[in-house]
Design a protein around this motif. Structure first.
Motif, PDB file in Angstrom:
ATOM      1  N   GLU A   5       0.837  -1.187   0.000  1.00 54.76           N
ATOM      2  CA  GLU A   5       0.000   0.000   0.000  1.00 54.76           C
ATOM      3  C   GLU A   5       0.871   1.236   0.000  1.00 54.76           C
ATOM      4  N   GLU A   6       0.682   2.075  -1.009  1.00 50.82           N
ATOM      5  CA  GLU A   6       1.483   3.290  -1.169  1.00 50.82           C
ATOM      6  C   GLU A   6       0.696   4.506  -0.715  1.00 50.82           C
ATOM      7  N   SER A   7       1.427   5.542  -0.354  1.00 44.22           N
ATOM      8  CA  SER A   7       0.822   6.818  -0.013  1.00 44.22           C
ATOM      9  C   SER A   7       1.841   7.926  -0.241  1.00 44.22           C
ATOM     10  N   GLY A   8       1.346   9.149  -0.358  1.00 46.70           N
ATOM     11  CA  GLY A   8       2.238  10.294  -0.392  1.00 46.70           C
ATOM     12  C   GLY A   8       2.392  11.005  -1.712  1.00 46.70           C
ATOM     13  N   GLY A   9       1.766  10.529  -2.766  1.00 50.76           N
ATOM     14  CA  GLY A   9       1.883  11.229  -4.040  1.00 50.76           C
ATOM     15  C   GLY A   9       1.116  12.537  -4.016  1.00 50.76           C
ATOM     16  N   GLY A  10       1.230  13.288  -5.107  1.00 51.59           N
ATOM     17  CA  GLY A  10       0.505  14.542  -5.185  1.00 51.59           C
ATOM     18  C   GLY A  10       1.096  15.486  -6.200  1.00 51.59           C
ATOM     19  N   VAL A  12       3.169  19.055  -6.866  1.00 52.41           N
ATOM     20  CA  VAL A  12       4.143  19.941  -6.236  1.00 52.41           C
ATOM     21  C   VAL A  12       4.800  20.784  -7.312  1.00 52.41           C
ATOM     22  N   GLN A  13       5.254  21.965  -6.926  1.00 53.37           N
ATOM     23  CA  GLN A  13       5.977  22.807  -7.868  1.00 53.37           C
ATOM     24  C   GLN A  13       7.412  22.341  -8.013  1.00 53.37           C
ATOM     25  N   ALA A  14       8.001  22.675  -9.140  1.00 53.30           N
ATOM     26  CA  ALA A  14       9.404  22.346  -9.367  1.00 53.30           C
ATOM     27  C   ALA A  14      10.254  22.921  -8.234  1.00 53.30           C
ATOM     28  N   GLY A  15      11.197  22.107  -7.780  1.00 54.40           N
ATOM     29  CA  GLY A  15      12.038  22.507  -6.662  1.00 54.40           C
ATOM     30  C   GLY A  15      11.515  22.055  -5.310  1.00 54.40           C
ATOM     31  N   GLY A  16      10.282  21.586  -5.299  1.00 56.85           N
ATOM     32  CA  GLY A  16       9.667  21.154  -4.058  1.00 56.85           C
ATOM     33  C   GLY A  16      10.025  19.731  -3.688  1.00 56.85           C
ATOM     34  N   SER A  17       9.380  19.249  -2.630  1.00 53.77           N
ATOM     35  CA  SER A  17       9.674  17.917  -2.104  1.00 53.77           C
ATOM     36  C   SER A  17       8.382  17.140  -1.869  1.00 53.77           C
ATOM     37  N   LEU A  18       8.509  15.831  -1.968  1.00 52.40           N
ATOM     38  CA  LEU A  18       7.445  14.908  -1.615  1.00 52.40           C
ATOM     39  C   LEU A  18       8.083  13.684  -0.981  1.00 52.40           C
ATOM     40  N   ARG A  19       7.296  13.019  -0.155  1.00 56.24           N
ATOM     41  CA  ARG A  19       7.758  11.775   0.455  1.00 56.24           C
ATOM     42  C   ARG A  19       6.728  10.687   0.171  1.00 56.24           C
ATOM     43  N   LEU A  20       7.183   9.612  -0.455  1.00 55.96           N
ATOM     44  CA  LEU A  20       6.339   8.452  -0.728  1.00 55.96           C
ATOM     45  C   LEU A  20       6.608   7.378   0.323  1.00 55.96           C
ATOM     46  N   THR A  77       8.378  -1.524   5.696  1.00 54.13           N
ATOM     47  CA  THR A  77       8.031  -0.313   4.960  1.00 54.13           C
ATOM     48  C   THR A  77       9.252   0.208   4.203  1.00 54.13           C
ATOM     49  N   VAL A  78       8.972   0.923   3.133  1.00 59.33           N
ATOM     50  CA  VAL A  78      10.022   1.578   2.356  1.00 59.33           C
ATOM     51  C   VAL A  78       9.519   2.963   1.979  1.00 59.33           C
ATOM     52  N   ASP A  79      10.370   3.948   2.156  1.00 62.78           N
ATOM     53  CA  ASP A  79      10.032   5.332   1.868  1.00 62.78           C
ATOM     54  C   ASP A  79      10.951   5.883   0.782  1.00 62.78           C
ATOM     55  N   LEU A  80      10.455   6.900   0.094  1.00 62.48           N
ATOM     56  CA  LEU A  80      11.260   7.597  -0.901  1.00 62.48           C
ATOM     57  C   LEU A  80      11.103   9.095  -0.666  1.00 62.48           C
ATOM     58  N   GLN A  81      12.160   9.724  -0.183  1.00 61.97           N
ATOM     59  CA  GLN A  81      12.167  11.170  -0.007  1.00 61.97           C
ATOM     60  C   GLN A  81      12.655  11.806  -1.295  1.00 61.97           C
ATOM     61  N   MET A  82      11.821  12.641  -1.880  1.00 56.54           N
ATOM     62  CA  MET A  82      12.145  13.248  -3.167  1.00 56.54           C
ATOM     63  C   MET A  82      12.287  14.757  -2.983  1.00 56.54           C
ATOM     64  N   ASN A  83      13.486  15.240  -3.203  1.00 55.81           N
ATOM     65  CA  ASN A  83      13.774  16.669  -3.092  1.00 55.81           C
ATOM     66  C   ASN A  83      14.154  17.238  -4.452  1.00 55.81           C
ATOM     67  N   SER A  84      14.121  18.563  -4.543  1.00 53.22           N
ATOM     68  CA  SER A  84      14.500  19.246  -5.781  1.00 53.22           C
ATOM     69  C   SER A  84      13.797  18.637  -6.986  1.00 53.22           C
TER      70      SER A  84
END
Length: 120
Positions: A5-10, A12-20, A77-84
């Motif tokens: 089960e995944e969560s955290g998409g959405g 975001v503006q360029a340069g922003g961050s999201l965490r999956l 669990t596995v997470d993906l922190q996405m920056n920039s």
């Protein structure tokens, strides 16, 4: 049976961050390698990042230095922190896990996918 089960998409503006985040549940004996893949419209699914049970990571060149993968073996669990984030990171992101089930069957499982959209 094993479910991811995944969560955290959405959006975001360029340069922003999201965490999956992705949680594996069900008849799990051992979760081996876990990772994230993505598929943009009209393109093949591609590897983003993987992490072994022992924490060894592997990243696509396109995300190296911007994305960080991590896992919690106790919680499966596995997470993906996405920056920039860049517009070219826009895709459906899929969680993947290689699972040895309680019934001693080993196979890859996929999540349903979560949309990440980066606006310019």
């Amino acid at each position: 049976q094993v479910q991811l089960e995944e969560s955290g998409g959405g959006l975001v503006q360029a340069g922003g961050s999201l965490r999956l985040s992705c949680a594996a549940s069900g008849s799990i004996f051992v979760a081996n390698a876990m990772g994230w893949y993505r598929q943009a419209p009209g393109k093949q699914r591609e590897l983003v990042a993987t992490i072994s049970t022992f924490g060894i990571t592997n990243y696509a060149d396109s995300v190296e230095g911007r994305f960080t993968i991590s896992r919690d073996n106790a919680k499966n669990t596995v997470d993906l922190q996405m920056n920039s984030l860049k517009p070219e990171d826009t895709a459906v992101y899929y969680c993947n896990a290689n699972i040895l089930s309680i019934g001693r069957q080993r196979r890859d499982y996929w999540g349903q996918g979560t949309q990440v959209t980066v606006s310019s």
